[in-house]
Design an enzyme around this catalytic site. Structure first.
Site, PDB file in Angstrom:
ATOM      1  N   GLU A  93       1.118  -1.021   0.187  1.00 45.98           N
ATOM      2  CA  GLU A  93       0.126   0.147  -0.172  1.00 45.98           C
ATOM      3  C   GLU A  93       0.849   0.983  -0.050  1.00 45.98           C
ATOM      4  O   GLU A  93       0.742   2.190  -0.978  1.00 45.98           O
ATOM      5  CB  GLU A  93      -0.979  -0.004   1.349  1.00 45.98           C
ATOM      6  CG  GLU A  93      -1.838  -1.512   1.545  1.00 45.98           C
ATOM      7  CD  GLU A  93      -1.099  -2.306   2.554  1.00 45.98           C
ATOM      8  OE1 GLU A  93      -2.009  -2.765   2.659  1.00 45.98           O
ATOM      9  OE2 GLU A  93       0.430  -2.086   2.215  1.00 45.98           O
ATOM     10  N   CYS A 132      -2.103  -2.937   7.439  1.00 47.26           N
ATOM     11  CA  CYS A 132      -1.963  -3.235   8.844  1.00 47.26           C
ATOM     12  C   CYS A 132      -2.517  -1.830   8.962  1.00 47.26           C
ATOM     13  O   CYS A 132      -3.108  -0.849   8.526  1.00 47.26           O
ATOM     14  CB  CYS A 132      -0.823  -3.279   9.302  1.00 47.26           C
ATOM     15  SG  CYS A 132      -0.147  -2.196   8.760  1.00 47.26           S
TER      16      CYS A 132
END
Length: 235
Positions: free
Chosen positions: A62, A92
């Protein structure tokens, strides 16, 4: 290009497609791979969709995407930009925080995330990160068969005659992740427990539901996972 390959020679995305075995390995919801694969689409206004992929390297996939995106793109605040991610693992808590910061900085950008697995979903920080992403306007859903089929057609260098790919694992595995994602978004305790086998790294699923789960999780999700029986109307 090999004549046995599915996508046409003139397909502009061909060089950016991943191999069939990569897709199957990365996005199997029961296989607990350490690596993360991100397939993404970017669309500016009415322009054509740009598709590509990346993986986690020294940092998460990401973060790689957002750094690459901001470095290479010229932002026009008057033009809407829609981004769709297909992630093998959910973000996360640190990535969730970075995503919210990214979207705050670029209000003309919208993001939808489809995931095949939940990353350490028992961890409260990861749960809170996903919940805050949803509350900030990000769409987060578990990949269904239709998303797997879409990714196969648009991101995979599939063999000729195999353009209609459907996963071979049970749909129940997907629905168990759907169930747990609802728990996260609704702020409920975890109900899905996942343990891995050290020999083959396959996930083992078990459920531990409380009254609050039956009260707040959508009825259709409970039915799809076999936790309740559907209502029958007699005439």
């Amino acid at each position: 290009m090999n004549s046995k390959t599915g996508p046409s020679v003139g397909d502009a995305t061909l060089r950016r497609r991943i191999k069939p075995w990569e897709f199957v390995a990365f996005f199997n919801p029961q296989e607990l791979r350490k690596e993360t694969c991100l397939l993404y689409e970017i669309k500016w206004g009415n322009q054509n969709i740009w598709r590509h992929s990346n993986q986690n390297t020294s940092q998460h996939a990401e973060i790689n995407f957002m750094e690459k995106f901001t470095a290479e793109r010229h932002f026009n605040s008057s033009v809407r930009c829609s981004i769709t991610w297909f992630l093998s693992w959910s973000p996360c808590w640190e990535c969730s925080k970075a995503i919210r910061k990214f979207l705050d900085h670029y209000p003309n950008v919208t993001l939808a995330i489809f995931i095949s697995r939940l990353y350490w979903h028992m961890d409260q920080q990861h749960r809170q990160g996903l919940k805050e992403l949803v509350h900030s306007g990000v769409t987060i859903q578990i990949m269904s068969y239709s998303e797997y089929h879409y990714c196969w057609r648009n991101f995979v260098d599939y063999p000729q005659g195999e353009e209609d790919y459907w996963p071979k694992y049970p749909y129940l595995w997907i629905m168990l992740y759907v169930l747990e994602l609802h728990c996260i978004i609704l702020g409920l305790p975890p109900c899905l427990k996942i343990s891995g086998s050290h020999s083959n790294q396959l996930a083992l699923f078990s459920l531990d539901l409380q009254d609050c789960h039956y009260q707040k999780i959508p009825y259709n999700v409970l039915v799809a996972t076999g936790l309740v029986q559907p209502f029958v109307t007699w005439r």
